[in-house]
Design a protein around this motif. Sequence first.
Motif, mmCIF file in Angstrom:
data_model
loop_
_atom_site.group_PDB
_atom_site.id
_atom_site.type_symbol
_atom_site.label_atom_id
_atom_site.label_comp_id
_atom_site.label_asym_id
_atom_site.label_seq_id
_atom_site.Cartn_x
_atom_site.Cartn_y
_atom_site.Cartn_z
ATOM 1 N N UNK A 261 0.779 -1.185 0.126
ATOM 2 C CA UNK A 261 -0.126 0.158 -0.013
ATOM 3 C C UNK A 261 0.603 1.317 0.151
ATOM 4 N N UNK A 262 1.933 1.328 0.567
ATOM 5 C CA UNK A 262 2.845 2.302 0.637
ATOM 6 C C UNK A 262 3.433 2.522 -0.629
ATOM 7 N N UNK A 263 3.769 1.592 -1.413
ATOM 8 C CA UNK A 263 4.481 1.574 -2.749
ATOM 9 C C UNK A 263 3.315 2.237 -3.647
ATOM 10 N N UNK A 264 2.240 1.428 -3.427
ATOM 11 C CA UNK A 264 1.077 2.076 -4.441
ATOM 12 C C UNK A 264 0.672 3.514 -4.139
ATOM 13 N N UNK A 265 0.902 3.992 -3.138
ATOM 14 C CA UNK A 265 0.447 5.331 -2.789
ATOM 15 C C UNK A 265 1.741 6.287 -2.987
ATOM 16 N N UNK A 266 2.872 5.829 -2.933
ATOM 17 C CA UNK A 266 3.979 6.686 -3.377
ATOM 18 C C UNK A 266 3.943 6.714 -4.790
ATOM 19 N N UNK A 267 3.742 5.580 -5.527
ATOM 20 C CA UNK A 267 3.594 5.870 -6.994
ATOM 21 C C UNK A 267 2.560 6.797 -7.462
ATOM 22 N N UNK A 268 1.443 6.834 -6.907
ATOM 23 C CA UNK A 268 0.267 7.876 -7.348
ATOM 24 C C UNK A 268 0.843 9.228 -7.010
ATOM 25 N N UNK A 269 1.457 9.319 -5.692
ATOM 26 C CA UNK A 269 2.038 10.673 -5.606
ATOM 27 C C UNK A 269 3.066 11.174 -6.522
ATOM 28 N N UNK A 270 4.040 10.189 -6.939
ATOM 29 C CA UNK A 270 4.826 10.521 -7.884
ATOM 30 C C UNK A 270 4.186 10.841 -9.246
ATOM 31 N N UNK A 271 3.178 9.790 -9.445
ATOM 32 C CA UNK A 271 2.423 9.943 -11.066
ATOM 33 C C UNK A 271 1.742 11.573 -10.794
ATOM 34 N N UNK A 272 1.019 12.085 -9.582
ATOM 35 C CA UNK A 272 0.394 13.371 -9.591
ATOM 36 C C UNK A 272 1.637 14.330 -10.082
ATOM 37 N N UNK A 273 2.685 14.158 -9.284
ATOM 38 C CA UNK A 273 3.691 15.151 -9.216
ATOM 39 C C UNK A 273 4.145 15.602 -10.678
ATOM 40 N N UNK A 274 4.602 14.036 -11.501
ATOM 41 C CA UNK A 274 4.940 14.055 -12.760
ATOM 42 C C UNK A 274 3.780 14.910 -13.767
ATOM 43 N N UNK A 275 2.716 14.439 -13.551
ATOM 44 C CA UNK A 275 1.578 15.021 -14.573
ATOM 45 C C UNK A 275 1.608 16.564 -14.331
#
Lengths: 158, 158, 158, 158
Positions: free
Chosen positions: A23-37
């Motif tokens: 869950x941490x990894x999926x959350x972190x990936x979503x945060x990174x995705x939002x940031x990159x977008x």
Amino acid sequence: MVPGFLARAVDVLLGRQGRSLHFKAAGAATVVLLFVVLVGSGLVVAAERGAPGAKLTSYPLALWWSVETATTVGYGDFYPVTLWGRLIAVVVMVVGITAYGMVTAALATWFVGRDQERRHHRLHQAEQAVEQTYEEMTHAVHERFDRLERMLEGGRTQ
Amino acid sequence: MVPGFLARAVDVLLGRQGRSLHFKAAGAATVVLLFVVLVGSGLVVAAERGAPGAKLTSYPLALWWSVETATTVGYGDFYPVTLWGRLIAVVVMVVGITAYGMVTAALATWFVGRDQERRHHRLHQAEQAVEQTYEEMTHAVHERFDRLERMLEGGRTQ
Amino acid sequence: MVPGFLARAVDVLLGRQGRSLHFKAAGAATVVLLFVVLVGSGLVVAAERGAPGAKLTSYPLALWWSVETATTVGYGDFYPVTLWGRLIAVVVMVVGITAYGMVTAALATWFVGRDQERRHHRLHQAEQAVEQTYEEMTHAVHERFDRLERMLEGGRTQ
Amino acid sequence: MVPGFLARAVDVLLGRQGRSLHFKAAGAATVVLLFVVLVGSGLVVAAERGAPGAKLTSYPLALWWSVETATTVGYGDFYPVTLWGRLIAVVVMVVGITAYGMVTAALATWFVGRDQERRHHRLHQAEQAVEQTYEEMTHAVHERFDRLERMLEGGRTQ
């Protein structure tokens, strides 16, 4: 305002279910995705500025483009035409796909964990049954020893 | 008719295999996806109505568009051009990708569960073998006690 | 020739690793995908024939279109414009996505299985160690009984 | 320079975490994907050369096209128009999708492994508790034997 929103997103995504790695990894990936977008949209506008035939000329349009790129929909209504614009696009694509892979993997891990909890529960019950049999047998052995001792004492006092 | 169809879909997807979390989640995601595709098509037509250059002008066209958006094919024959139309598109994309992630994760969990059933079966057999050895040993110990007692009784009656 | 190719594909995909559910399911999904791509290309040409603006006018073009549709690339160089053509497209999209989900899930199951084999191996070794301790203890108990019996016999013959 | 970069990528992807099958497979898939993207771009330029309406006329453009094809974004700004160009495109698509499937499956396996490590840890603790009870019981049994022997010796020396 954008940093405030990001900070809150980080809180929601990492704070609550922060116990398991998946869950941490999926959350972190979503945060990174939002940031990159959000950041990639700004960078692509800067990269495409003034290029002949460029359509990504404003932040709102670039935001729409980066979402359809990260989700790999790619209608083709907008796309970068410069080297730097395309390099940013590659980052958005790869981060998008990886984030969805992370979320899918985290869902699978969650489902598998719940499924195994059930199976391990049965295994645990079987184990407890064995342990109980074991305790009963130990008790019986001690009773046999008691009886032997009483017999020996009875033989001596006769 | 559409609510009737949806109700039946809910029944089929949630009713039959409603036992495990992963099948329930995949079924629920599919139902949500169907709902978002059907309702999103209507909303996008309303959002795009009258916008210059809008091609999503009828419900059947919007339905075709929302399917190619949810599957991330995105030919580019149709796409929204207004802010609200694009926000609806983002919802369709994200729900579509999440639904396929759920289905993939549920399939993986089902496969893993079947694979482990086989492995646990072997583990269970090994456990049963141990338990049988254990019972035989317990039986042997009790026989030794019986023999000791007979020896003690024989000694006393001599 | 096409049926011959399909039959061979079925053989290769189902024949060799036909033991585990996940490999069978991934193989079957790939066979169904090949079938849908090959047959759907023919059907879409028939559906689009004579429609104004239709570009999917020959089987080779339709085959190229159905591959980019099944992989969700969707360049937009070809797309159906009729109701039936679009319904066939939806089938190609959904079968394509499901097939890739199946393959991903099967890969995950294969990896998880190999990973657990290693972990179960360690568990099995721990179990064998317990069993050996158990056998040694049983042996020791029987020796104690033997000694007791010798003592009793010695006492009697004194 | 390209072979040097590839060799280094192989080193990074296979060298470090080369122990588990899933990381090896995901690394190998990424290396194959990089190779197919780099080589496929060159081949598609050769295949499309001179074809009427061909846009994939230079290696840099073809590289951009092969990335958006491998990620299944497919804007439609570039696409092959010849038979051989399209065959190469199919290879790029299929390798791209398979590589992402591999990475997703490897992530899931990693997450599941970490999740099970935790669960097995608890199982291991339970096992150790059983073993300790077992040792204590064995100790108690030997003490009973010692006491019996002392009683027998005491009986004989009386």
